[in-house]
Scaffold this motif. Structure first.
Motif, short mmCIF file in Angstrom:
data_model
loop_
_atom_site.label_atom_id
_atom_site.label_comp_id
_atom_site.label_asym_id
_atom_site.label_seq_id
_atom_site.Cartn_x
_atom_site.Cartn_y
_atom_site.Cartn_z
N PRO A 194 33.77 -18.80 23.85
CA PRO A 194 33.92 -17.37 24.18
C PRO A 194 33.11 -17.00 25.42
O PRO A 194 32.05 -17.57 25.66
N LEU A 195 33.66 -16.06 26.21
CA LEU A 195 32.89 -15.49 27.31
C LEU A 195 32.53 -14.06 26.91
O LEU A 195 33.39 -13.33 26.42
N ARG A 196 31.24 -13.67 27.06
CA ARG A 196 30.79 -12.37 26.57
C ARG A 196 30.33 -11.46 27.71
O ARG A 196 29.90 -11.94 28.76
N THR A 197 30.37 -10.15 27.43
CA THR A 197 29.76 -9.19 28.35
C THR A 197 28.27 -9.23 28.09
O THR A 197 27.79 -9.86 27.15
N ASP A 198 27.51 -8.49 28.94
CA ASP A 198 26.06 -8.44 28.74
C ASP A 198 25.72 -7.88 27.37
O ASP A 198 24.74 -8.25 26.74
N ALA A 199 26.62 -7.00 26.87
CA ALA A 199 26.38 -6.40 25.57
C ALA A 199 26.70 -7.32 24.43
O ALA A 199 26.48 -7.01 23.27
N GLY A 200 27.28 -8.48 24.72
CA GLY A 200 27.56 -9.46 23.67
C GLY A 200 28.98 -9.41 23.16
O GLY A 200 29.37 -10.17 22.29
N GLU A 201 29.79 -8.55 23.76
CA GLU A 201 31.17 -8.44 23.29
C GLU A 201 32.02 -9.55 23.91
O GLU A 201 31.90 -9.84 25.09
N ILE A 202 32.87 -10.20 23.06
CA ILE A 202 33.71 -11.28 23.57
C ILE A 202 34.91 -10.69 24.29
O ILE A 202 35.68 -9.93 23.73
N THR A 203 35.06 -11.07 25.59
CA THR A 203 36.17 -10.51 26.37
C THR A 203 37.23 -11.56 26.64
O THR A 203 38.37 -11.23 26.96
N GLU A 204 36.87 -12.80 26.50
CA GLU A 204 37.78 -13.85 26.94
C GLU A 204 37.42 -15.15 26.22
O GLU A 204 36.26 -15.37 25.85
N GLY A 224 32.19 -15.84 16.61
CA GLY A 224 31.82 -16.13 18.00
C GLY A 224 31.43 -17.57 18.21
O GLY A 224 30.90 -17.95 19.26
N GLU A 225 31.66 -18.43 17.20
CA GLU A 225 31.37 -19.86 17.34
C GLU A 225 32.45 -20.52 18.19
O GLU A 225 33.59 -20.07 18.21
N PRO A 226 32.15 -21.60 18.89
CA PRO A 226 33.18 -22.31 19.67
C PRO A 226 34.33 -22.76 18.78
O PRO A 226 34.15 -23.02 17.58
N LEU A 227 35.48 -22.84 19.37
CA LEU A 227 36.72 -23.21 18.67
C LEU A 227 36.92 -24.72 18.80
O LEU A 227 36.69 -25.29 19.87
N ASP A 228 37.30 -25.39 17.73
CA ASP A 228 37.52 -26.84 17.82
C ASP A 228 38.39 -27.30 16.66
O ASP A 228 37.95 -27.27 15.51
N PHE A 229 39.65 -27.64 16.92
CA PHE A 229 40.50 -28.17 15.86
C PHE A 229 41.52 -29.16 16.42
O PHE A 229 41.79 -29.20 17.61
#
Lengths: 489, 204
Positions: free
Chosen positions: A234-244, A208-213
């Protein structure tokens, strides 16, 4: 600039009494200066088009132009030219300030003029103009780069799959929506780098770390891979799940190249300084070595015409001579690009170089062709140094093949100056040679005929003109060296 | 007014001024090998202290030296009216140095490492030049003495010559022999030469 430097001055003044007085003051103060005269703005333009001057001393009230307008017109037509304005009695304040705003470097009141004052004012004007122009030109080079950087926005689902149309991505890579859908976008990266891209994504999605390359990505417009920096969050739901994931892709190819170029320029510059330092230190002992060995040879020859001692000494003298030639070349290299720059004609410089190398060209059965777009503007340059650039490039091209070299020089306008390419049909360079071609003493010629400084000198001259230079080469198919020079600011 | 055909005086000396010991030795060895007398100095001041105006020769001086520079030495020589031809050498050749050296009256500017044969021929030229100047000065001196010792009669002849009269007219006017007039004419020619030589020397 030192006090001794002689100036080519154009004095534009319609009053013959003032002309005589000013030229007398100048002749007395700095007798090496050359003063040419013009009595109207039009004749001044004619003179300036005929040959180059270091500085103009300009009366504002002329038969064909009056007031600040005179200064504005001159500065617009010849933006590289330092101008010192002569003011009369009554018009001092209003006109002098306006003249400075319109590009003049200084003003002199005719009533308070004396030799030292004029001479100093002219020299400061030249100096001040030069620093202003230098600064403007180096700034512009980098501003152009920064503003040209392109960047696009993308978005994926939680697993890095394209699920919605990505028009910017499609436009950049030339992929269709179908091709890039899902993980299809991976195809736009270089095959060898795809596993690296996958790994970066895997890490990002699992942590879940930001992407950078940074990696080359296909650019449809140029049909080539260009270095890009890819960043995403990453964009997460309130539950912490990455959706986008949403992110940015920035083209950093130019930036990267400039960085490499700057590093190379810096390295070559410090090499030049270092080499010059050593060369200067060697001059004294070399003078001694050469003189003493010559003396020994003279004395030995008195005793015996030939024999082992004469042979030994002869070899010492010849080696001293060779050292002297090497040192001389190094100093030439370190001094290249130090000359004054004035408005000049790039095509003329190329043609002069062709003339200068005619003999060499003939001996090698080569041909040299120059083509130039019509109506090329004059650009700030040191004509002698730019001629040297052409001479070196022509010779290099001719030597890149045993016989029958065809050299093509072409010059064209660019947005902010001129671009010139010099192509040959020679052996071409390997990637390794290409990367080191500007390094001093790097030579690919096994016969040692070159000094290994030809392209280094070219590089440092182009650099001193705030230009850029690059080599394009295919082994077995020839080399094209392309350089760009900025126009007047 | 280089006159290379005049052989240098046998006692013409090359004065070498350089703070680099090897450079001094190198020049000394080079010039003694071809039979030219050399005297070396490690500083401009040392040379100035030792200088004797009557000695013929030429100066070879470095520019950058601790204490007095070669350019300052040139200036000092000029002020002391020492007219030895000066060749300037430097390890840090650039155009502004050369300009400065020539402004100071140097007859040559050579960058180290100079080609030995080149240096020798420049030095020979300088010595010939010094030699020619000394000859001229001696002639000037002689003419000056002769002018100072003109008799009353000779002065009268001279005045009429200046008026533009022919030798015959003068001989008749003054009632003297033509040969006496001719003697004065010869002197007048010498005076003319004197004037030319004087202006030549002044322009050097």
């Amino acid at each position: 600039m030192t006090e001794q430097d002689a100036l080519q001055i154009l004095l534009v003044e319609d009053s013959s009494a003032d002309r005589t007085r000013i030229s007398r003051l100048l002749a007395h103060q700095s007798p090496l200066d050359e003063v040419a005269m013009a009595t109207t703005l039009q004749t001044a333009f004619d003179e300036l088009n005929k040959r180059s001057f270091d500085v103009v001393l300009l009366d504002l009230i002329l038969p064909d132009s009056e007031g600040v307008e005179t200064c504005r017109r001159l500065c617009e037509a010849f933006p590289m030219l330092p101008v010192v304005v002569l003011t009369g009695v009554s018009d001092e304040d209003e006109h002098s300030v306006a003249a400075l705003q319109h590009g003049a470097q200084d003003y002199l009141n005719k009533r308070e003029m004396n030799g030292p004052l004029i001479s100093r004012s002219l020299r400061y004007a030249v100096e001040r103009k030069r620093s202003a122009v230098d600064l403007q030109r180096s700034e512009r080079r980098y501003r152009a780069l920064v503003s040209a950087t392109t960047s696009l926005v993308w978005s994926t689902d939680g697993n890095g799959c394209f699920v919605s149309p990505q028009p910017e991505w499609e436009k950049l890579t030339g992929q269709t929506q179908e091709q890039s859908a899902g993980r299809g976008w991976l195809e736009a990266f270089q095959p060898a780098r795809r596993s690296q891209v996958n790994a970066a994504w895997a890490t990002a999605t699992s942590t879940g770390e930001p992407l950078d390359f940074e990696t080359p990505v296909f650019d449809a417009a140029t049909n080539s891979f260009r270095l890009a920096r890819v960043r995403g969050v990453p964009l997460r739901t309130d539950a912490g799940e990455i959706t986008e994931w949403v992110g940015q892709l920035t083209d950093i190819e130019d930036l990267h190249r400039t960085e490499l170029e700057l590093r190379r320029d810096e390295r070559l510059r410090s090499l030049g300084t270092f080499a010059a330092g050593i060369a200067h230190e060697l001059n004294n002992p070399l003078a001694a070595l050469w003189s003493s060995s010559e003396a020994a040879l003279t004395r030995a020859t008195h005793v015996t015409r030939d024999g082992p001692i004469v042979e030994c000494l002869d070899n010492v003298v010849r080696s001293a001579e060779r050292c002297a030639a090497i040192v001389d070349n190094v100093l030439r290299f370190s001094r290249s690009g130090a000359g004054d720059q004035r408005d000049g004609n790039l095509e003329r410089a190329a043609l002069n170089a062709v003339m200068l190398t005619r003999q060499f060209t003939r001996e090698h059965g080569a041909t040299v062709e120059v083509s130039a777009e019509p109506g090329l503007p004059r650009i700030p340059m040191n004509s002698i140094e730019i001629e040297q650039v052409f001479v070196n490039l022509i010779r290099n091209g001719i030597e890149s093949i045993n016989e029958g070299a065809e050299i093509r020089i072409s010059i064209e306008k660019t947005l902010d100056g001129l671009q010139c390419s010099v192509s040959d049909n020679g052996r071409g360079m390997t990637e390794d040679v290409r990367l080191h071609a500007f390094d001093p003493f790097f030579t690919s010629r096994l016969d040692q005929s070159g000094t290994g400084l030809g392209l280094s000198i070219v590089h440092s001259i182009i650099q001193s003109h705030y230009g850029s230079i690059e080599i394009e080469s295919t082994e077995g198919a020839g080399t094209t060296i392309r350089f760009a020079l900025p126009g007047s600011p | 007014m280089t006159s290379p055909e005049i052989p240098p005086d046998s006692d013409s000396t090359v004065f070498v001024v350089d703070d680099d010991q090897e450079v001094r030795t190198g020049l000394q060895q080079l010039l003694t090998a071809i039979g030219l007398p050399v005297q070396t100095f490690s500083s401009a001041q040392g040379f100035l202290d030792a200088i004797d105006k009557s000695r013929p020769g030429c100066v070879v001086t470095d520019i950058r030296m601790p204490g007095m520079t070669g350019i300052e030495l040139q200036k000092e020589l000029r002020e002391r009216k020492v007219r030895l031809p000066v060749i300037v050498i430097t390890a840090y050749g650039d155009v502004s140095f050369a300009v400065e050296a020539f402004h100071g009256g140097a007859i040559d500017f050579l960058q180290k490492p100079y080609r030995p044969q080149h240096m020798i021929s420049r030095i020979r030229e300088a010595l010939a030049r010094d030699q020619a100047r000394r000859l001229l000065e001696r002639e000037l001196k002689r003419t000056r003495t002769q002018l100072a010792s003109l008799t009353q009669r000779e002065t009268e002849v001279m005045e009429r010559l200046v008026e533009g009269k022919t030798t015959k007219e003068i001989a008749r006017d003054l009632g003297i022999g033509l040969s006496t007039v001719d003697n004065v004419v010869n002197l007048a020619v010498a005076v003319q030469k004197f004037r030319e030589a004087q202006s030549q020397l002044d322009s050097q």
